[in-house]
Structure formats: C-alpha cells, structure tokens
Design a protein around this motif. Structure first.
Motif, PDB file in Angstrom:
ATOM      1  N   LYS A  24     -33.609  21.979  63.640  1.00 43.08           N
ATOM      2  CA  LYS A  24     -34.607  22.011  64.705  1.00 43.08           C
ATOM      3  C   LYS A  24     -33.961  21.623  66.029  1.00 43.08           C
ATOM      4  N   ILE A  26     -30.752  21.926  66.748  1.00 44.99           N
ATOM      5  CA  ILE A  26     -29.833  22.992  67.168  1.00 44.99           C
ATOM      6  C   ILE A  26     -30.605  24.126  67.848  1.00 44.99           C
ATOM      7  N   PHE A  27     -31.718  24.525  67.224  1.00 41.30           N
ATOM      8  CA  PHE A  27     -32.502  25.627  67.782  1.00 41.30           C
ATOM      9  C   PHE A  27     -33.071  25.247  69.154  1.00 41.30           C
ATOM     10  N   LEU A  28     -33.538  23.992  69.236  1.00 42.37           N
ATOM     11  CA  LEU A  28     -34.086  23.527  70.519  1.00 42.37           C
ATOM     12  C   LEU A  28     -32.996  23.543  71.585  1.00 42.37           C
TER      13      LEU A  28
ATOM     14  N   ILE B 102     -27.108  31.825  70.494  1.00 42.03           N
ATOM     15  CA  ILE B 102     -28.107  31.185  71.361  1.00 42.03           C
ATOM     16  C   ILE B 102     -29.421  31.965  71.313  1.00 42.03           C
ATOM     17  N   ILE B 104     -30.669  34.103  69.026  1.00 45.31           N
ATOM     18  CA  ILE B 104     -31.405  34.059  67.758  1.00 45.31           C
ATOM     19  C   ILE B 104     -31.935  32.649  67.496  1.00 45.31           C
ATOM     20  N   SER B 105     -31.126  31.623  67.816  1.00 42.73           N
ATOM     21  CA  SER B 105     -31.619  30.249  67.641  1.00 42.73           C
ATOM     22  C   SER B 105     -32.863  30.006  68.486  1.00 42.73           C
ATOM     23  N   ALA B 106     -32.804  30.454  69.734  1.00 46.85           N
ATOM     24  CA  ALA B 106     -33.967  30.270  70.609  1.00 46.85           C
ATOM     25  C   ALA B 106     -35.168  31.008  70.042  1.00 46.85           C
ATOM     26  N   ILE B 108     -35.790  31.657  66.857  1.00 45.73           N
ATOM     27  CA  ILE B 108     -36.312  30.915  65.706  1.00 45.73           C
ATOM     28  C   ILE B 108     -37.129  29.715  66.192  1.00 45.73           C
ATOM     29  N   TYR B 109     -36.580  29.011  67.201  1.00 46.65           N
ATOM     30  CA  TYR B 109     -37.328  27.839  67.696  1.00 46.65           C
ATOM     31  C   TYR B 109     -38.695  28.248  68.220  1.00 46.65           C
ATOM     32  N   TYR B 113     -40.970  26.766  65.415  1.00 48.87           N
ATOM     33  CA  TYR B 113     -41.118  25.341  65.683  1.00 48.87           C
ATOM     34  C   TYR B 113     -42.005  25.048  66.894  1.00 48.87           C
ATOM     35  N   PHE B 203     -37.331  24.586  58.196  1.00 48.68           N
ATOM     36  CA  PHE B 203     -36.049  25.269  58.268  1.00 48.68           C
ATOM     37  C   PHE B 203     -35.891  26.244  57.110  1.00 48.68           C
TER      38      PHE B 203
END
Lengths: 292, 308
Positions: A24, A26-28, B102, B104-106, B108-109, B113, B203
């Motif tokens: 979480k 890392i994504f943030l 960056i 893909i992570s963004a 997913i967030y 989340y 996750f």
C-alpha cells in the motif's frame, strides 16, 4: 479441536498484513511521485519565468536581446490559428459524429471509419506535419500560412473531437428522440433541435480540450515551416505567422542563459491560456451537466 | 384553424424542400465523416510517394541495413536508419522503465486503496499532467532534469538520452495510470468482494484477482504509451541532442527519428534535395513503428479481454 493451529494462522496473518501495508505504501508512493513531478515542474517554471513577466513581454515583438524579447506576435498568431482550427475541426468533428451515431448503418464501411478514427488518434503529430507540408503547403500552395497550419491542426485533433462528440450524442436519452418523432418531427429536425442542443455541453467540453492540445502542439508547425522571428502581426489567413509553442521552442533552444527566463515566461503565458480554456470547459460541464 | 390533422399532414408532405433536406443531409454528413478516412489515405500516400522518390536516390538496402546516418556530410551522404532507431529506442526504453512501475502502481492505488476523496483529487491532477504541452516538458528536461542528473553523475553530457527518457516517462505516466485504472475499475465488484470475504488482504485481491483480470487493459495501456513515447518529438528535440549514433551509450548526445525530422525542417534543406525526401522515409519508418504498436494494443485488448 486442533484443526486450526491458531499460532501459525496468526503468524501468517501478520506477515500477510505486513505485505499488504508495505505494498500500500509503495503504491501510494507512486501517486505521490506523480504529484511531486507536477508540482516541481510548475514551481520551476513559475520561479524562472515570473521575473521576465510584464506588460512589455506581452506587447513586445521577438528580439535578439533577451530583455526586450516579447511574445506579441506569437500570442496573436496562436489566436489566429485557433480562429481557423475551432470552426474547421468542430464542423468536421461534429458532422462525423452525427453521421456515425445517427445515420451510419451497421456495415463494413462504418466499421472501417470507426477503426480508422481510433488509428488516426495514434499517429504521431509530427507525421501530421509531413501531411500538412505535402498537401496544404505544397500541393494546394497555401504556403506556410495560417490557413495551412490551421487545416493541419484541425486534422490532428479531429479524432479527439469526433470521439467526444459521439459520446455526447450517445448520452442523449432515447426518450427525447422518441418524443420528438412522436410529435411528427423528421430525423434532421430531431437531430438539429433536440439531440444537438442536449449534446452541446459534452461536445464543447471535448472540443475545448482538443483545442487546448492544438494550441500547445509544436512539432507539426516546425515541419510545415512556420517561422519564429516575426516582427509584424498577420492581417489575414493567408499571411505567415508564428505561434506560442514555436516561440517557446526557439527561446528554449538558445544557448544564452538569459533566454531560459524568457522561455519560462512564454510557458507561463501558454499555460495561462490553457488554464483559461480548461476552466471554461469545466464551467460548461458543471453548468449544463444534466443527468437524464 | 379550420384545418384537419389530415390536411396538415398532406400539407407538410407536399413540402418538397423538407424532403430534399432529409435526403441530402445524410450524404453531406457521410462526406464529412470520410474526411478522417481521406486523412489516413493522405498520410499513407504522402509517405509512400515521397519515400519512393527517396529510394530512387538512396538504395533501399543502404537505408535498411546501413548503420551510419550522415546526411549532412560533404563527401558522401550516408542514410542508414539504424542510428535513429537506436536513439528512439533508448529514449523509449528509459521512459518505459520510469512510467510502467509508477503508472501501474498508481492505478492499483487509485482503484483498490484510495478513498473517493483521494480519487477526486488525483484524477484531475493526472488530467492536468496529460494536458501539459510537450514543449513544456522539453524545457523542463533541458533546464531542470539534465542539470540535476549532472550534479549526481558528472559524466552525463548536456544532451543525453537519460534526461529526455525520464521526462517522456513522466509524460506517459497519466496515460498508463488512467487507462489501467479504467481496466481495473471495470472488474466487477462482486469478484473483489468475494475475494475479500474469503479473507484476502487488499494486496492479495489486487495482485491475484484484479491485475490478472484486467491484464489485457493494462498491457494495452503500456503498448499505447510506448507508441506515444516513440512518436514524441519536442522533448527529444530539446534535450536529446542531434548526434545519430548506433551504440549503447546513454550519457551523450543522440538523435531520434522525430528529432531528425525537426532538425531538417528547421534548417534550410531546399525542396527536392535528398535530405528533403529523407524526412519522409524517416517519417514513414516512424509511422510504421507507431502503427504496429497501436494495432498490437487493439489486438491485446480484444484477444485477452476477460468477459464478465
């Protein structure tokens, strides 16, 4: 009852929760990095450019001397460009969208047009420049005029406007259409008086966003051969001109340090124009946004 | 009044004008809609014709297999495309390395989340990033990122592949993030809730359920972003330099396909010279690269789509 080993489950659960929190974070972080990049970019340009920003900057022509360099010709040139691009791309874009949504039959030709539009959207802008150079500048001998550049830019943003207009037309509810037909209106009357007025906010929002892309585009203008140093204002669509991004490009690529501040000031003007246009788009969206 | 409905219908049917309009409008609209097709045909024909002219002067084998690009040489002009392709690929590679993790992570967030409030703030910011003209990014690369890199790695030159690569990466992050986020959000909520109810962590839901389900959309977004990076012009023109080279060096001046076209267009290579025609051959190569990527993206998102 020893089927579930509480300790093991608890341990595993802790590890899983830890991994969850870790990722979480890392994504943030990815989101934060993106936001930071934007902030740094805006801050850098603001802090470099504000010293050079003044009324003189807006009313002076380009100059060899950084202190006297102004953006008048480029600003006026960009406005002229928009005066061609806005009507041309709107007529072509909205017309195409009406055809595809209201008239087109489900057949191979229609499919081809649709696929073609989405592929056209992926063609690099510099290739549109080559098209404009060959067709408008040379074949139709328009020269490096406002008209030639305007037509090239119109074709460049055409796919965006078509897609936005299609979505806006599609979101007009069927009941309105049925009601109009029920009152005895013809198809064109229905489109002109019912569907288009209902779809106009969506179309305008999309069109303004597309136009702001055209204002910031540099590559096609360079390929067409739009000059940089211009000491006069255009008086008609066949005149040669320069535009904001061209001027910024020239200033940025000069070796003298002083011109960097001038370029940054130019970028502030360009971004202000874009901000102004985007706020209008948002205003239209909020004011006329009707959920049927 | 004194007119029956039937009379009114008969009267309105009699209006030839109106019937004419109803018939002519679809034809006019069809003609307008075909402008986009004509544009594509125009692009392809333009590129093909001028490229063929180029190949009457420079053998096609030299162009395809040559590894030296020296169009401005006084002695012998050399037109081997590979140095320009190498330059384009260097910048694209760095951009992808920056943007894919960056982006893909963004995504997913944002999709798995973030609260509604965070999403409402971040999504417009992504739109702003996507709307910034590339000339602005180019200026940023040249006047901020390059000096910053130089302060850590002094061997990096003022023109290099790394700084424009990073900035092109920043430019395509919004594209990857928002397209991937769309793909993830379109995975049905029931699947997500099912996994959560089985005791999965957020996750695990994201990594084992959502990402595999949305993989076609995610890959398509990456491929489209690669296409954008290949066609990007202003960032590389300003910050990457104009030295075509076929090697593995990222720290010195390079030249991409797009930057070459800009270099020639800016200069005064007269109409009809070999150099003039060379920009069409390079443009055609560029066009083929991006077209292949766009078709691949379309294929991936169709072929591997999970239907719910």
């Amino acid at each position: 009852m020893k089927y579930i080993e509480q300790e093991i489950v608890l341990k595993k659960m802790n590890v899983r929760n830890l991994i969850n929190s870790l990722f979480k974070g890392i994504f943030l972080m990815a989101v934060v990095i993106t936001l930071l990049a934007l902030l740094i970019l805006l801050y850098r340009i603001g802090s470099q450019g504000y010293t050079h920003l003044s009324m003189d900057f807006l009313t002076n022509f380009a100059s060899r001397f950084p202190a006297q360099a102004g953006i008048k010709a480029a600003l006026v040139g960009s406005l002229w460009l928009m005066a061609i691009v806005a009507p041309t791309s709107l007529i072509l874009g909205v017309g195409s969208a009406i055809y595809l949504e209201e008239y087109a039959k489900k057949n191979k030709i229609t499919d081809f047009i649709r696929v073609n539009i989405s592929n056209l959207a992926g063609v690099p802008s510099i290739v549109f420049g080559l098209l404009g150079l060959t067709i408008f500048v040379r074949a139709l001998s328009l020269g490096t005029s406002i008209l030639a550049a305007g037509f090239t830019m119109s074709l460049l943003i055409l796919p965006v406007i078509i897609v936005a207009s299609q979505e806006a037309i599609r979101s007009v509810p069927g009941e309105l259409r049925d009601a109009s037909y029920g009152m005895g209106a013809t198809k064109w009357q229905t489109i002109l008086k019912i569907i288009l007025p209902a779809a106009i906010p969506g179309i305008l929002t999309g069109a303004i966003l597309a136009l702001s892309r055209a204002i910031g585009e540099t590559a096609p203008l360079i390929v067409i051969g739009v000059p940089i140093i211009i000491q006069f204002l255009p008086s008609g669509v066949m005149d040669t001109f320069t535009a904001l991004p061209m001027q910024i490009y020239d200033w940025s690529s000069r070796p003298q340090q002083e011109f960097q501040a001038v370029a940054a000031a130019g970028i502030i003007v360009l971004m202000a124009v874009l901000l102004f246009m985007n706020s209008i788009a948002v205003l239209i969206r909020n004011k006329y946004h009707k959920r049927y | 009044m004194g007119q029956s409905v039937q009379e009114m219908i008969a009267q309105s049917k009699g209006k030839k004008n109106k019937q004419f309009i109803e018939k002519i409008i679809p034809v006019i609209l069809f003609l307008i809609a075909s402008v986009s097709v004509l544009t594509t045909i125009g692009i392809v024909l333009t590129l093909v014709f001028e490229t063929v002219t180029f190949f009457t002067r420079v053998p096609i084998t030299d162009f395809l297999f040559g590894t030296t690009w020296m169009p401005f040489s006084n002695k012998e002009q050399l037109f081997g495309i590979w140095p320009l392709i190498a330059g384009t690929l260097k910048v694209t590679m760095i951009a992808i390395v920056v943007a894919v993790p960056i982006g893909i992570s963004a995504a997913i967030y944002l999709s798995e989340y973030a609260s509604e409030t965070v999403r409402r703030i971040v999504k417009p910011v992504l739109e702003v990033l996507a709307g910034i003209p590339t000339i602005v990014y180019g200026f940023f690369a040249l006047t901020f990122v390059t000096p910053l890199l130089q302060s850590f790695f002094p061997e990096i030159k003022i023109f290099n592949a790394i700084s424009p690569g990073i900035v092109v990466g920043i430019m395509i992050i919004p594209m990857i993030a928002s397209l991937s986020e769309d793909a993830m959000s379109s995975v049905p909520k029931s699947i997500r809730d099912g996994a959560l109810a089985m005791g999965s962590t957020r996750f695990e839901v994201a990594w084992k359920i959502i990402v595999p389900a949305a993989i076609s959309g995610i890959i398509a977004s990456v491929v489209l972003a690669i296409s954008r990076a290949i066609g990007e012009t202003m960032i590389v023109s300003l910050a990457a330099g104009s030295t075509p080279r076929f090697d593995g060096d990222f720290t010195g001046s390079i030249q991409t396909m797009t930057a070459y076209i800009v270099q020639v267009s800016k200069g005064d290579a007269g109409y009809g010279t070999t150099i003039y025609y060379s920009i069409y051959a390079v443009g055609f190569t560029l066009f083929l690269f991006t077209m292949a990527m766009n078709l691949l993206a379309g294929y991936v998102s169709k072929r591997f789509r999970e239907e719910y």
